[in-house]
Design an enzyme around this catalytic site. Structure first.
Site, PDB file in Angstrom:
ATOM      1  N   TYR A 142     -48.600 -82.627  62.978  1.00  3.81           N
ATOM      2  CA  TYR A 142     -48.799 -82.979  61.576  1.00  3.81           C
ATOM      3  C   TYR A 142     -49.494 -84.322  61.396  1.00  3.81           C
ATOM      4  O   TYR A 142     -50.132 -84.559  60.378  1.00  3.81           O
ATOM      5  CB  TYR A 142     -47.451 -83.021  60.843  1.00  3.81           C
ATOM      6  CG  TYR A 142     -46.983 -81.691  60.314  1.00  3.81           C
ATOM      7  CD1 TYR A 142     -46.786 -80.611  61.170  1.00  3.81           C
ATOM      8  CD2 TYR A 142     -46.731 -81.517  58.960  1.00  3.81           C
ATOM      9  CE1 TYR A 142     -46.341 -79.401  60.692  1.00  3.81           C
ATOM     10  CE2 TYR A 142     -46.285 -80.308  58.474  1.00  3.81           C
ATOM     11  CZ  TYR A 142     -46.091 -79.243  59.333  1.00  3.81           C
ATOM     12  OH  TYR A 142     -45.646 -78.045  58.845  1.00  3.81           O
ATOM     13  N   LYS A 193     -42.730 -75.715  74.167  1.00  2.00           N
ATOM     14  CA  LYS A 193     -43.565 -74.805  74.963  1.00  2.00           C
ATOM     15  C   LYS A 193     -44.013 -75.559  76.206  1.00  2.00           C
ATOM     16  O   LYS A 193     -45.183 -75.907  76.362  1.00  2.00           O
ATOM     17  CB  LYS A 193     -44.777 -74.332  74.130  1.00  2.00           C
ATOM     18  CG  LYS A 193     -44.460 -73.247  73.119  1.00  2.00           C
ATOM     19  CD  LYS A 193     -44.296 -71.854  73.736  1.00  2.00           C
ATOM     20  CE  LYS A 193     -45.638 -71.252  74.121  1.00  2.00           C
ATOM     21  NZ  LYS A 193     -45.454 -69.904  74.753  1.00  2.00           N
ATOM     22  N   ASP A 226     -41.429 -69.506  71.471  1.00  3.39           N
ATOM     23  CA  ASP A 226     -41.649 -68.095  71.108  1.00  3.39           C
ATOM     24  C   ASP A 226     -40.372 -67.284  71.332  1.00  3.39           C
ATOM     25  O   ASP A 226     -39.971 -66.471  70.480  1.00  3.39           O
ATOM     26  CB  ASP A 226     -42.837 -67.498  71.885  1.00  3.39           C
ATOM     27  CG  ASP A 226     -42.781 -67.742  73.386  1.00  3.39           C
ATOM     28  OD1 ASP A 226     -41.940 -68.564  73.845  1.00  3.39           O
ATOM     29  OD2 ASP A 226     -43.563 -67.106  74.118  1.00  3.39           O
ATOM     30  N   ASP A 250     -40.960 -76.307  61.581  1.00  2.00           N
ATOM     31  CA  ASP A 250     -41.417 -75.751  60.304  1.00  2.00           C
ATOM     32  C   ASP A 250     -41.316 -74.227  60.344  1.00  2.00           C
ATOM     33  O   ASP A 250     -40.773 -73.593  59.435  1.00  2.00           O
ATOM     34  CB  ASP A 250     -42.864 -76.196  60.051  1.00  2.00           C
ATOM     35  CG  ASP A 250     -43.387 -75.708  58.715  1.00  2.00           C
ATOM     36  OD1 ASP A 250     -42.626 -75.730  57.732  1.00  2.00           O
ATOM     37  OD2 ASP A 250     -44.569 -75.297  58.664  1.00  2.00           O
ATOM     38  N   ASP A 254     -38.232 -71.491  58.631  1.00  2.00           N
ATOM     39  CA  ASP A 254     -38.533 -70.388  57.694  1.00  2.00           C
ATOM     40  C   ASP A 254     -37.938 -69.075  58.207  1.00  2.00           C
ATOM     41  O   ASP A 254     -37.412 -68.274  57.439  1.00  2.00           O
ATOM     42  CB  ASP A 254     -40.046 -70.212  57.493  1.00  2.00           C
ATOM     43  CG  ASP A 254     -40.567 -70.968  56.273  1.00  2.00           C
ATOM     44  OD1 ASP A 254     -39.972 -72.018  55.937  1.00  2.00           O
ATOM     45  OD2 ASP A 254     -41.551 -70.517  55.652  1.00  2.00           O
TER      46      ASP A 254
END
Ligand code: IPM
Ligand code: MG
Length: 369
Positions: A142, A193, A226, A250, A254
């Site tokens: 970001y 990751k 993932d 983020d 969700d």
């Protein structure tokens, strides 16, 4: 009587509608015990851009720093799609997070018993769910430099964002996650990751180091991002506290929201470091966005914003009993069948935004009588 100053930044879309209900709840709590809440308002997001050509003004940033807590509604909408990145509505929120150094974003995903059937997953998968996502909020993709879109001059353009994490950024957010886990089921899952990103490898190593040095009483697992997305919908109750970077946080929050029935249910707290007196700068906001498709209709669910004030009671004002009371009022209203459109199933009577606010206030009255 002590006075706490709360800055309300309603923002765009459904922001002002849900904030109005949070405002009523704040007033209800004001002066009940020995704390009075003094609220003031300012613009952020698209509405601020329309008025001042920037998504947040310097003056508002200063007021946010001076406040005891900030509560934000939502920012953004299609009206500002063409606006330059540096001044678009989201930039106002990002600047507040960055300038106030709110590096730890707490996103609890709790499935209220009454809503287990509103989730897109089966009841037995989500019933009793209580997880906490700790999202790093002031670093990573970001904010990393270099960033931008450059013209390569050969008919091609290049878009660049940079994922960067330094040790101290990983360390301080990991500490927040471990401290929270100590007050819960003492389990942390760190998510990155590391199989493809050096920043993920560093994340993994630094979290492990902090764990070994200071938190060996907490159980620590590592999971690839993932896989974490998959596990959240396969078996979410395996998690207690998840700690992850800005971008993965983020997305995963969700995903987690849908386990709870609706994005309209999730509050969040963004916290800075504690000063010598133990005070932290803090901004509280619903996880959901400005929902321009339903804005202005009075149908949005105000619960995420109301519960965000509940998190302010808990984390900024040290008023755990009041926070518990508010959680209980929401839970009881839901148990009695109060539903806004997003959490209704066929046959439910659907309440408007302000009717839901009134229902929660009635429960507060009843529970405290
Ligand atoms: C969130 C939102 C924000 C983010 C947007 C509005 C900038 O999606 O808080 O999750 O991406 O952080
Ligand atoms: Mg988001």
């Amino acid at each position: 009587m002590t006075t706490k100053n709360i800055l309300l930044l309603a923002g765009d879309g459904i922001g002002p509608e849900v904030m109005a209900e949070a405002g009523r709840v704040i007033q209800w709590f004001s002066g009940r015990g020995d704390v009075e809440f003094d609220t003031s308002e300012a613009l952020v997001g698209g509405c601020c851009y329309d008025a001042h050509d920037v998504a947040v003004t310097d003056e508002t940033v200063e007021r946010a720093k001076a406040a005891d807590a900030v509560i934000l509604g939502a920012v953004g909408g299609p009206k500002w799609d063409g606006v330059d990145f540096s001044v678009r509505p989201e930039a106002g929120l990002l600047r507040l997070r960055k300038d106030l150094e709110l590096f730890a974003n707490l996103r609890p995903a709790i499935c209220f018993e009454a809503l287990a059937d509103a989730s897109s997953l089966k009841r037995e998968i989500v019933e009793g769910l209580d997880i906490m996502i700790v999202r790093e909020l002031t670093g990573g993709l970001y904010f990393g430099e270099p960033r931008g879109i450059t013209d390569l001059g050969n008919g091609q353009r290049r878009g660049i964002n940079t994922q960067i994490y330094d040790t101290f950024e990983i360390e301080r957010v990991a500490e927040v996650a471990f401290d929270l886990a100590r007050k819960r089921s003492k389990r942390v899952t760190s998510v990155e990751k590391r199989n493809v990103m050096e920043s993920g490898l560093l994340w993994n190593e630094e979290v492990s180091r902090v764990h070994k040095q200071s938190y060996s009483d907490v159980e620590l697992d590592h999971m690839l991002a993932d896989n974490c997305g998959m596990q959240l919908v396969r078996n979410p109750k395996q998690f207690d506290v998840i700690v992850t970077d800005n971008m993965f946080g983020d997305m995963l929050s969700d995903v987690a929201s849908m386990l709870t029935g609706s994005l309209g249910m999730l509050p969040s707290a963004s916290l800075g470091a504690a000063d010598k007196a133990g005070k932290r700068l803090a901004l509280y906001e619903p996880v959901h966005g400005s929902a321009p498709d339903i804005a202005g209709q009075g149908v949005a669910n105000p619960i995420a914003t109301i519960l965000s004030f509940g998190m302010a009671l808990r984390y900024s004002f040290d008023m755990a009993a009041e926070a518990d009371l508010l959680d209980k009022a929401v839970q009881t209203a839901l148990a009695e069948g109060c539903r806004t459109a997003d959490i209704a199933v066929a046959g439910d009577k659907v309440l408007s935004t302000s009717e839901m606010g009134s229902a929660i206030i009635s429960q507060l009255e009843a529970l405290s009588a």
